[in-house]
Design an enzyme around this catalytic site. Structure first.
Site, PDB file in Angstrom:
ATOM      1  N   THR A  89       0.884  -1.180   0.000  1.00  0.00           N
ATOM      2  CA  THR A  89       0.000   0.000   0.000  1.00  0.00           C
ATOM      3  C   THR A  89       0.921   1.230   0.000  1.00  0.00           C
ATOM      4  O   THR A  89       1.107   1.881   1.017  1.00  0.00           O
ATOM      5  CB  THR A  89      -0.892   0.027   1.256  1.00  0.00           C
ATOM      6  OG1 THR A  89      -0.065  -0.279   2.382  1.00  0.00           O
ATOM      7  CG2 THR A  89      -2.011  -0.975   1.176  1.00  0.00           C
ATOM      8  N   ARG A 159       3.543  -6.555  10.936  1.00  0.00           N
ATOM      9  CA  ARG A 159       4.584  -5.938  11.758  1.00  0.00           C
ATOM     10  C   ARG A 159       5.963  -6.529  11.442  1.00  0.00           C
ATOM     11  O   ARG A 159       6.833  -6.571  12.298  1.00  0.00           O
ATOM     12  CB  ARG A 159       4.292  -6.156  13.247  1.00  0.00           C
ATOM     13  CG  ARG A 159       3.227  -5.225  13.791  1.00  0.00           C
ATOM     14  CD  ARG A 159       2.987  -5.481  15.263  1.00  0.00           C
ATOM     15  NE  ARG A 159       2.208  -4.401  15.870  1.00  0.00           N
ATOM     16  CZ  ARG A 159       1.661  -4.484  17.077  1.00  0.00           C
ATOM     17  NH1 ARG A 159       1.790  -5.623  17.766  1.00  0.00           N
ATOM     18  NH2 ARG A 159       0.978  -3.478  17.588  1.00  0.00           N
ATOM     19  N   LYS A 212      -1.311   0.558  13.439  1.00  0.00           N
ATOM     20  CA  LYS A 212      -0.038   0.499  12.681  1.00  0.00           C
ATOM     21  C   LYS A 212       0.392   1.911  12.290  1.00  0.00           C
ATOM     22  O   LYS A 212       1.560   2.291  12.385  1.00  0.00           O
ATOM     23  CB  LYS A 212      -0.235  -0.365  11.449  1.00  0.00           C
ATOM     24  CG  LYS A 212       0.931  -0.397  10.481  1.00  0.00           C
ATOM     25  CD  LYS A 212       2.064  -1.225  11.022  1.00  0.00           C
ATOM     26  CE  LYS A 212       3.175  -1.276  10.006  1.00  0.00           C
ATOM     27  NZ  LYS A 212       2.831  -2.039   8.800  1.00  0.00           N
ATOM     28  N   ARG A 219       7.171   6.732  15.461  1.00  0.00           N
ATOM     29  CA  ARG A 219       8.605   6.585  15.155  1.00  0.00           C
ATOM     30  C   ARG A 219       9.064   7.773  14.287  1.00  0.00           C
ATOM     31  O   ARG A 219      10.119   8.355  14.517  1.00  0.00           O
ATOM     32  CB  ARG A 219       8.833   5.266  14.419  1.00  0.00           C
ATOM     33  CG  ARG A 219      10.276   4.828  14.329  1.00  0.00           C
ATOM     34  CD  ARG A 219      10.348   3.348  14.048  1.00  0.00           C
ATOM     35  NE  ARG A 219      11.675   2.884  13.736  1.00  0.00           N
ATOM     36  CZ  ARG A 219      12.629   2.612  14.631  1.00  0.00           C
ATOM     37  NH1 ARG A 219      12.381   2.791  15.908  1.00  0.00           N
ATOM     38  NH2 ARG A 219      13.801   2.167  14.249  1.00  0.00           N
ATOM     39  N   GLY A 264      14.224   6.293   5.377  1.00  0.00           N
ATOM     40  CA  GLY A 264      13.786   5.529   4.198  1.00  0.00           C
ATOM     41  C   GLY A 264      12.901   4.371   4.609  1.00  0.00           C
ATOM     42  O   GLY A 264      12.448   4.287   5.750  1.00  0.00           O
ATOM     43  N   CYS A 267       7.821   1.783   5.392  1.00  0.00           N
ATOM     44  CA  CYS A 267       6.806   2.061   6.425  1.00  0.00           C
ATOM     45  C   CYS A 267       6.871   3.488   6.956  1.00  0.00           C
ATOM     46  O   CYS A 267       5.941   4.265   6.798  1.00  0.00           O
ATOM     47  CB  CYS A 267       7.012   1.134   7.617  1.00  0.00           C
ATOM     48  SG  CYS A 267       7.007  -0.567   7.219  1.00  0.00           S
ATOM     49  N   TYR A 330      18.372   1.651   2.551  1.00  0.00           N
ATOM     50  CA  TYR A 330      17.835   2.616   3.531  1.00  0.00           C
ATOM     51  C   TYR A 330      18.164   2.189   4.945  1.00  0.00           C
ATOM     52  O   TYR A 330      18.010   2.954   5.893  1.00  0.00           O
ATOM     53  CB  TYR A 330      16.314   2.764   3.339  1.00  0.00           C
ATOM     54  CG  TYR A 330      15.479   1.680   3.975  1.00  0.00           C
ATOM     55  CD1 TYR A 330      15.121   0.539   3.258  1.00  0.00           C
ATOM     56  CD2 TYR A 330      15.055   1.785   5.284  1.00  0.00           C
ATOM     57  CE1 TYR A 330      14.360  -0.456   3.834  1.00  0.00           C
ATOM     58  CE2 TYR A 330      14.284   0.778   5.877  1.00  0.00           C
ATOM     59  CZ  TYR A 330      13.945  -0.328   5.143  1.00  0.00           C
ATOM     60  OH  TYR A 330      13.193  -1.339   5.720  1.00  0.00           O
TER      61      TYR A 330
END
Ligand code: SAJ
Length: 431
Positions: A89, A159, A212, A219, A264, A267, A330
């Site tokens: 996604t 996750r 999520k 973060r 990077g 997520c 990344y």
């Protein structure tokens, strides 16, 4: 819906990537009949021969042990009691969520739904609150299917942490939400059967969708906080990394994050946009999330500015200077370029007409020199953009030997003191 005997159930995983393939493998290890669906012919061929198209410890150890029927034909969905959707996604170039992959996966499931099985459909892909009710459920409704009557729908956000030696599909706690009690029950039962960790029931599917996004936005804003600190402390001659280490001695109410040349991955730089865009539809503007994204997106340019400052000290223009970029990934020790800051740094260097050399041991085909030594031989200055173990262990003497004049340590992983001892200009991100 489920066959009488334990584990005589069949699962179909749609999307056999770094999320779907470990999940399919774990279901097979737990005795489910497992079918996999992916549109990538090459990937299907590899998986059918028991080989993993993804470098992942769990897969290297288990994929060849299981019988996973993988296909590109969506009719395979008809065999499933449980359908797991694990497609990407992403966001588009304007950072707008791209739900096309998940819509086509849901359409394929609706076209091949065996309602006599009353299958349980579980979305694992990261989605913003509202997608199940506003996008997925209408697809099945249009096909004439009703939740609870013909199928169940639940959400269990993935996750998976690529390259993590400890946490994998078997032991990462999960959250599950559904439209109704029965759907929640079935989903909890399934995950408690395949995962040896807490499976937490959410109040509804929206809360599950939000979890999520919140985890990863948390973060992102914390990384933005330390990146802003780095920029400020660089001007004040304060070592931001030392300050964060000091703050980490506080045994409660502090969680360290680290400044770097950029954020990077698949997520962290993506998920906040899901919430920003969906909240807009409800008339709310996530200013804070947007500022954090702006700070983190500014770090590749900041890294190049640090190099310009360093070259300025020795009256060297960036234009025409040979700059070696160490690392493309990344993240350390993985071969993943998704939204990697390294490519943005390289683009900026080229815009300033620097001569750019690149070496990443995980991307030989994208490196324009064959190894570290070759890069250093050709370079006047270096930017480290990935903290692969191979780079962390570099003996600073090699920089001296190759007459490197300046080093920008984009991951604050090199030995600043030793490098400066050789008279080389060292600039970290905030140190
Ligand atoms: N980064 C920083 N400073 C930090 C931490 C990370 O600059 O303090 C940068 C990394 O260099 C990288 C990017 O952010 O470029 C993302 O790093 P990451 O460690 O978050 O790695 P990801 O992208 O693999 O994130 C995954 C996420 N897992 C899922 O979404 C299922 C994330 O939720 C995890 O927190 C993260 O792994 C993890 O903890 O390793």
């Amino acid at each position: 819906m489920f066959a009488k005997k334990k584990n005589n159930k069949s699962v179909c995983v749609i999307g056999l990537g770094y999320v779907g393939l470990p999940l399919a493998t774990q279901c097979a290890l737990k005795g489910y009949k497992v079918y996999g669906l992916d549109y990538d012919e090459k990937k299907i061929k590899k998986i059918s021969s028991g080989k993993s198209p993804i470098k992942e410890k769990f897969l290297d150890e288990n994929l060849s042990q299981v019988n996973l029927k993988a296909s590109t034909d969506s009719k395979i969905i008809r065999k499933a009691d449980i359908i797991l959707i694990c497609v990407p996604t992403p966001v588009d170039k304007n950072f707008y969520p791209d739900l096309e992959p998940i819509k086509s996966a849901a359409e394929a499931a609706a076209k091949n739904l065996k309602t006599e099985r009353r299958p349980l459909i579980i979305i694992e892909s990261t989605i913003n609150p509202g997608v199940c009710e506003e996008v997925i459920e209408p697809i099945f409704k249009k096909a004439g299917y009703k939740i609870g009557k013909n199928y169940y729908l639940a959400h269990c956000p993935e996750r998976i942490n690529p390259g993590d030696p400890k946490w994998n599909i078997t032991n990462i706690p999960r959250v599950v939400g559904s439209f109704n009690k029965k759907g929640l029950e079935l989903a909890l039962k399934f995950y408690r059967d395949i995962i040896d960790a807490e499976i937490y029931p959410m109040k509804s599917i929206r809360e599950a969708e939000a979890v999520k996004i919140v985890e990863n936005s948390f973060r992102d804003i914390n990384i933005a906080f330390v990146n802003e600190l780095a920029k400020s402390f660089d001007r004040m001659g304060i070592d931001a990394v030392d300050v964060i280490k000091g703050a980490s001695t506080k045994p409660f109410a502090f969680m360290p994050h680290w400044p770097s040349c950029g954020v990077g991955g698949h997520c962290i730089p993506v998920d906040p946009y899901y919430l920003i865009e969906r909240a807009k539809l409800s008339g709310f503007d996530h200013e804070f999330l947007k500022i954090a994204r702006k700070v983190n997106n500014s770090m590749p340019a900041y890294t190049v500015e640090l190099l310009q400052d360093a070259l300025n000290e020795i009256k060297l223009p960036l234009n025409g200077t040979a700059v070696g970029v160490l690392g493309l990934s990344y993240k350390a020790n993985v071969d993943d370029l998704r939204k990697t800051p390294a490519l943005k740094i390289i683009e900026k260097l080229k815009n300033h007409k620097a001569k750019v050399f690149v070496f990443d041991p995980y991307f030989p085909q994208m490196s324009n020199v064959k190894n570290l030594n070759a890069l250093l031989k050709k370079s006047d200055a270096v930017i480290l953009a990935s903290d692969h173990n191979e780079f962390k262990e570099i003996n600073p003497e090699i920089f001296k030997k190759q007459k490197i004049k300046a080093i920008i340590d984009g991951k604050n992983c090199l030995n600043k003191k030793k490098i400066e001892k050789f008279g080389i200009i060292y600039k970290g991100i905030g140190r």
